[in-house]
Design a protein around this motif. Structure first.
Motif, PDB file in Angstrom:
ATOM      1  N   VAL A 259      -6.635  -8.363   0.259  1.00 44.52           N
ATOM      2  CA  VAL A 259      -7.422  -9.589   0.232  1.00 44.52           C
ATOM      3  C   VAL A 259      -8.707  -9.375   1.017  1.00 44.52           C
ATOM      4  CG1 VAL A 259      -5.421 -11.088  -0.025  1.00 44.52           C
ATOM      5  CG2 VAL A 259      -6.205 -10.491   2.274  1.00 44.52           C
ATOM      6  N   GLY A 260      -9.639 -10.325   0.892  1.00 48.00           N
ATOM      7  CA  GLY A 260     -10.921 -10.229   1.565  1.00 48.00           C
ATOM      8  C   GLY A 260     -10.865 -10.736   2.987  1.00 48.00           C
ATOM      9  N   ARG A 261     -12.020 -10.650   3.670  1.00 51.35           N
ATOM     10  CA  ARG A 261     -12.072 -11.032   5.084  1.00 51.35           C
ATOM     11  C   ARG A 261     -11.919 -12.531   5.278  1.00 51.35           C
ATOM     12  NH1 ARG A 261     -18.473  -9.836   6.368  1.00 51.35           N
ATOM     13  NH2 ARG A 261     -19.358 -11.220   4.773  1.00 51.35           N
ATOM     14  N   ASN A 262     -12.168 -13.319   4.238  1.00 50.20           N
ATOM     15  CA  ASN A 262     -12.019 -14.777   4.343  1.00 50.20           C
ATOM     16  C   ASN A 262     -10.672 -15.255   3.808  1.00 50.20           C
ATOM     17  OD1 ASN A 262     -14.661 -15.216   5.412  1.00 50.20           O
ATOM     18  ND2 ASN A 262     -15.519 -14.981   3.359  1.00 50.20           N
ATOM     19  N   ALA A 263      -9.694 -14.352   3.811  1.00 48.45           N
ATOM     20  CA  ALA A 263      -8.404 -14.668   3.190  1.00 48.45           C
ATOM     21  C   ALA A 263      -7.720 -15.870   3.834  1.00 48.45           C
ATOM     22  CB  ALA A 263      -7.479 -13.452   3.259  1.00 48.45           C
ATOM     23  N   ALA A 264      -7.790 -15.988   5.164  1.00 48.97           N
ATOM     24  CA  ALA A 264      -7.125 -17.112   5.834  1.00 48.97           C
ATOM     25  C   ALA A 264      -7.712 -18.441   5.367  1.00 48.97           C
ATOM     26  CB  ALA A 264      -7.245 -16.969   7.352  1.00 48.97           C
ATOM     27  N   LYS A 265      -9.045 -18.489   5.257  1.00 52.59           N
ATOM     28  CA  LYS A 265      -9.701 -19.718   4.791  1.00 52.59           C
ATOM     29  C   LYS A 265      -9.334 -20.005   3.343  1.00 52.59           C
ATOM     30  CE  LYS A 265     -14.077 -19.603   3.784  1.00 52.59           C
ATOM     31  NZ  LYS A 265     -15.556 -19.516   3.902  1.00 52.59           N
TER      32      LYS A 265
ATOM     33  N   ALA B  27       2.023 -18.152   4.757  1.00 55.50           N
ATOM     34  CA  ALA B  27       2.256 -17.001   5.623  1.00 55.50           C
ATOM     35  C   ALA B  27       0.970 -16.188   5.811  1.00 55.50           C
ATOM     36  CB  ALA B  27       3.356 -16.121   5.034  1.00 55.50           C
ATOM     37  N   GLN B  28       0.207 -16.012   4.732  1.00 52.60           N
ATOM     38  CA  GLN B  28      -1.060 -15.287   4.840  1.00 52.60           C
ATOM     39  C   GLN B  28      -2.010 -15.999   5.794  1.00 52.60           C
ATOM     40  OE1 GLN B  28      -2.275 -15.097   0.745  1.00 52.60           O
ATOM     41  NE2 GLN B  28      -1.472 -13.040   0.448  1.00 52.60           N
ATOM     42  N   GLU B  29      -2.108 -17.317   5.641  1.00 53.70           N
ATOM     43  CA  GLU B  29      -3.034 -18.082   6.479  1.00 53.70           C
ATOM     44  C   GLU B  29      -2.672 -17.948   7.953  1.00 53.70           C
ATOM     45  OE1 GLU B  29      -4.085 -22.690   7.622  1.00 53.70           O
ATOM     46  OE2 GLU B  29      -2.673 -22.266   6.005  1.00 53.70           O
ATOM     47  N   LEU B  30      -1.392 -18.207   8.289  1.00 55.04           N
ATOM     48  CA  LEU B  30      -0.969 -18.212   9.687  1.00 55.04           C
ATOM     49  C   LEU B  30      -1.010 -16.813  10.296  1.00 55.04           C
ATOM     50  CD1 LEU B  30       1.996 -20.757   9.543  1.00 55.04           C
ATOM     51  CD2 LEU B  30      -0.357 -21.149  10.260  1.00 55.04           C
ATOM     52  N   ALA B  31      -0.613 -15.805   9.497  1.00 51.12           N
ATOM     53  CA  ALA B  31      -0.598 -14.441  10.020  1.00 51.12           C
ATOM     54  C   ALA B  31      -2.013 -13.957  10.325  1.00 51.12           C
ATOM     55  CB  ALA B  31       0.078 -13.505   9.016  1.00 51.12           C
ATOM     56  N   LEU B  32      -2.955 -14.196   9.425  1.00 48.95           N
ATOM     57  CA  LEU B  32      -4.309 -13.685   9.606  1.00 48.95           C
ATOM     58  C   LEU B  32      -5.062 -14.440  10.694  1.00 48.95           C
ATOM     59  CD1 LEU B  32      -5.225 -13.142   5.849  1.00 48.95           C
ATOM     60  CD2 LEU B  32      -4.846 -11.359   7.554  1.00 48.95           C
ATOM     61  N   ILE B  33      -4.770 -15.730  10.854  1.00 44.76           N
ATOM     62  CA  ILE B  33      -5.442 -16.500  11.903  1.00 44.76           C
ATOM     63  C   ILE B  33      -5.026 -15.994  13.279  1.00 44.76           C
ATOM     64  CG2 ILE B  33      -5.476 -18.783  13.015  1.00 44.76           C
ATOM     65  CD1 ILE B  33      -5.541 -20.021  10.264  1.00 44.76           C
ATOM     66  N   ASP B  34      -3.761 -15.663  13.433  1.00 46.83           N
ATOM     67  CA  ASP B  34      -3.199 -15.290  14.739  1.00 46.83           C
ATOM     68  C   ASP B  34      -3.318 -13.791  14.997  1.00 46.83           C
ATOM     69  OD1 ASP B  34      -1.997 -15.872  17.162  1.00 46.83           O
ATOM     70  OD2 ASP B  34       0.014 -15.447  16.397  1.00 46.83           O
ATOM     71  N   MET B  35      -4.482 -13.199  14.683  1.00 48.21           N
ATOM     72  CA  MET B  35      -4.675 -11.760  14.861  1.00 48.21           C
ATOM     73  C   MET B  35      -6.048 -11.496  15.468  1.00 48.21           C
ATOM     74  SD  MET B  35      -3.245  -9.831  11.453  1.00 48.21           S
ATOM     75  CE  MET B  35      -1.498  -9.685  11.119  1.00 48.21           C
ATOM     76  N   SER B  36      -6.165 -10.341  16.107  1.00 49.35           N
ATOM     77  CA  SER B  36      -7.476  -9.893  16.566  1.00 49.35           C
ATOM     78  C   SER B  36      -8.298  -9.453  15.359  1.00 49.35           C
ATOM     79  CB  SER B  36      -7.328  -8.726  17.537  1.00 49.35           C
ATOM     80  OG  SER B  36      -6.806  -7.590  16.858  1.00 49.35           O
ATOM     81  N   ASP B  37      -9.597  -9.273  15.550  1.00 53.30           N
ATOM     82  CA  ASP B  37     -10.463  -8.881  14.446  1.00 53.30           C
ATOM     83  C   ASP B  37     -10.053  -7.533  13.870  1.00 53.30           C
ATOM     84  OD1 ASP B  37     -11.903 -11.190  14.699  1.00 53.30           O
ATOM     85  OD2 ASP B  37     -13.512 -10.298  15.902  1.00 53.30           O
ATOM     86  N   VAL B  38      -9.680  -6.592  14.748  1.00 50.72           N
ATOM     87  CA  VAL B  38      -9.283  -5.259  14.277  1.00 50.72           C
ATOM     88  C   VAL B  38      -8.000  -5.351  13.456  1.00 50.72           C
ATOM     89  CG1 VAL B  38      -8.539  -2.963  14.993  1.00 50.72           C
ATOM     90  CG2 VAL B  38     -10.421  -4.099  16.194  1.00 50.72           C
TER      91      VAL B  38
ATOM     92  N   ALA C  91      -6.610 -19.019   1.756  1.00 52.17           N
ATOM     93  CA  ALA C  91      -5.192 -19.395   1.677  1.00 52.17           C
ATOM     94  C   ALA C  91      -5.002 -20.858   2.050  1.00 52.17           C
ATOM     95  CB  ALA C  91      -4.358 -18.500   2.596  1.00 52.17           C
ATOM     96  N   LYS C  92      -5.740 -21.311   3.064  1.00 51.37           N
ATOM     97  CA  LYS C  92      -5.636 -22.715   3.470  1.00 51.37           C
ATOM     98  C   LYS C  92      -6.127 -23.634   2.362  1.00 51.37           C
ATOM     99  CE  LYS C  92      -6.925 -25.890   7.186  1.00 51.37           C
ATOM    100  NZ  LYS C  92      -7.617 -26.016   8.500  1.00 51.37           N
ATOM    101  N   ALA C  93      -7.251 -23.260   1.727  1.00 53.11           N
ATOM    102  CA  ALA C  93      -7.811 -24.089   0.654  1.00 53.11           C
ATOM    103  C   ALA C  93      -6.891 -24.128  -0.559  1.00 53.11           C
ATOM    104  CB  ALA C  93      -9.182 -23.565   0.250  1.00 53.11           C
ATOM    105  N   ALA C  94      -6.291 -22.979  -0.901  1.00 57.25           N
ATOM    106  CA  ALA C  94      -5.452 -22.895  -2.097  1.00 57.25           C
ATOM    107  C   ALA C  94      -4.197 -23.747  -1.978  1.00 57.25           C
ATOM    108  CB  ALA C  94      -5.077 -21.445  -2.372  1.00 57.25           C
ATOM    109  N   GLN C  95      -3.745 -24.003  -0.752  1.00 60.67           N
ATOM    110  CA  GLN C  95      -2.523 -24.782  -0.568  1.00 60.67           C
ATOM    111  C   GLN C  95      -2.686 -26.242  -0.952  1.00 60.67           C
ATOM    112  OE1 GLN C  95      -0.188 -23.777   3.164  1.00 60.67           O
ATOM    113  NE2 GLN C  95      -1.986 -22.496   3.501  1.00 60.67           N
ATOM    114  N   LYS C  96      -3.911 -26.673  -1.241  1.00 54.64           N
ATOM    115  CA  LYS C  96      -4.125 -28.052  -1.693  1.00 54.64           C
ATOM    116  C   LYS C  96      -3.576 -28.265  -3.107  1.00 54.64           C
ATOM    117  CE  LYS C  96      -8.383 -28.440   1.030  1.00 54.64           C
ATOM    118  NZ  LYS C  96      -9.853 -28.604   0.972  1.00 54.64           N
ATOM    119  N   LEU C  97      -3.396 -27.178  -3.861  1.00 52.26           N
ATOM    120  CA  LEU C  97      -2.868 -27.277  -5.226  1.00 52.26           C
ATOM    121  C   LEU C  97      -1.375 -27.547  -5.195  1.00 52.26           C
ATOM    122  CD1 LEU C  97      -4.730 -24.178  -6.737  1.00 52.26           C
ATOM    123  CD2 LEU C  97      -5.326 -26.581  -7.082  1.00 52.26           C
ATOM    124  N   ASN C  98      -0.858 -28.197  -6.235  1.00 52.97           N
ATOM    125  CA  ASN C  98       0.585 -28.430  -6.287  1.00 52.97           C
ATOM    126  C   ASN C  98       1.314 -27.147  -6.694  1.00 52.97           C
ATOM    127  OD1 ASN C  98       0.695 -28.269  -9.224  1.00 52.97           O
ATOM    128  ND2 ASN C  98      -0.164 -30.330  -9.265  1.00 52.97           N
TER     129      ASN C  98
END
Length: 360
Positions: free
Chosen positions: A141-147, A119-130, A149-156
């Protein structure tokens, strides 16, 4: 049906029949989004004789709204009201009030760690910068949160639960996923995180150093895999390490000659059926013959000198030096980054006296 009204958080108090009596204080994870977005989900209250409202559903959210309003002027944020269901039908019905509060708290179940990351990944990607900056502050979370979140999902799922329970933030969970192929990264990083917490300094020095070591080990393993693949592509057998108690017929070419006594090298030995290699500690090939006697090679004459305990100690010392050099190189970058952050700080922060340790 009760209507939603907007109430001043200053008029809200905990209803004495609220079923939740422990862990009632809001944490920073709840206060941060309320500061940025307000209380999105309406709370439930009933009127009290003194003009206040007793909160029997959502008391932690109500307190978060009070905390947000207390610092709103200082932070330049608007003072917000809270949406609430006012249950006048529950005045004097304490048993029903407690029951409804119990149902609210007992049936609530947290989202899974994987759903939260997705949810964090998809929500933050689909937003304007502001909007993304506002949402990141709300989520803590930090400004790279979407990236991340995507990386963390590789874990089981099990690893994600343990990482969350151990206190890893989003960036740290993503870093764990980055080095998952190294031996034992989860336990090593959790121990490093615990040491950082025990120091009470708010830093992540132990974490950064452990991550640097894990990345160095990962890079070392990658270098060895590439060296092995290079030999495989060239069709050169890789000799496995041989236990000390096992008789190994193979010999390095530097210790062999041809039948006529000429030196053997990689080039003039390449057509021998026994042409093979071992990788040294730095993953460089040591060219060998798998069975010199079978392929008519001679061992270079040299005085017989059995391997002594001193030779074993020297070999062990060499392995230790290589490992220490690797650790030293890995630690250099985190230490440099720490000094850089330190000199950029406006004020000098020191560790609490209780957390200072004498080092050797």
């Amino acid at each position: 049906m009760p209507q939603i009204v907007q109430l001043d958080p200053a008029l809200l108090v905990r209803d004495t029949f609220n079923a939740r009596e422990h862990d009632t204080e809001p944490d920073e994870k709840l206060i941060a989004p309320v500061k940025e977005l307000g209380v999105e989900e309406p709370i439930s209250v009933r009127p009290l004789p003194d003009g206040t409202y007793g909160v029997f559903k959502g008391w932690r959210r109500a307190q978060a709204a009070q905390a947000a309003n207390a610092s709103a002027e200082q932070d330049g944020r608007p003072v917000r009201l809270v949406n609430a269901y006012v249950r006048e039908d529950l005045v004097g019905r304490d048993g029903w009030t407690r029951l409804l509060s119990l149902v609210e708290n007992d049936h609530r179940e947290s989202m899974s760690e994987r759903d939260t990351l997705r949810a964090q990944e998809l929500a933050l990607i689909d937003m304007s910068d502001v909007d993304r900056r506002t949402a990141a502050k709300a989520l803590g979370v930090g400004r790279n949160a979407a990236k991340h979140a995507k990386a963390a999902q590789k874990l089981n799922d099990a690893t994600l639960r343990r990482a969350a329970a151990g206190g890893m933030d989003l960036e740290q969970t993503a870093q764990l996923a980055e080095v998952e192929d190294v031996q034992g990264p989860e336990n090593r990083l959790l121990r490093a995180l615990q040491r950082d917490h025990e120091e009470g300094y708010g830093g992540r020095g132990h974490w950064d150093q452990e991550m640097a070591l894990l990345r160095a080990e990962q890079s070392d393993a990658k270098a060895r895999a590439e060296a092995e693949q290079k030999l495989k592509t060239a069709g050169i057998p890789l000799l496995a390490p041989v236990p000390s108690w096992h008789k190994d017929p193979s010999q390095p070419l530097t210790e062999l000659t041809t039948g006529l006594g000429n030196p053997l090298t990689e080039n003039n030995h390449r057509d021998c059926p026994g042409h093979s290699a071992r990788l040294d500690d730095e993953h460089k090939p040591v060219w060998c013959c798998a069975d010199p006697a079978e392929h008519s090679h001679k061992v270079r004459p040299k005085p017989k000198k059995p391997r002594t305990e001193q030779d074993e100690k020297a070999a062990e010392e060499r392995r230790r030096v290589i490992a220490c050099n690797r650790a030293w190189k890995a630690a250099a970058k985190p230490r440099q980054d720490f000094v850089t952050r330190l000199v950029r700080m406006k004020t000098c922060r020191t560790r609490p006296a209780s957390s200072r340790r004498r080092s050797c």
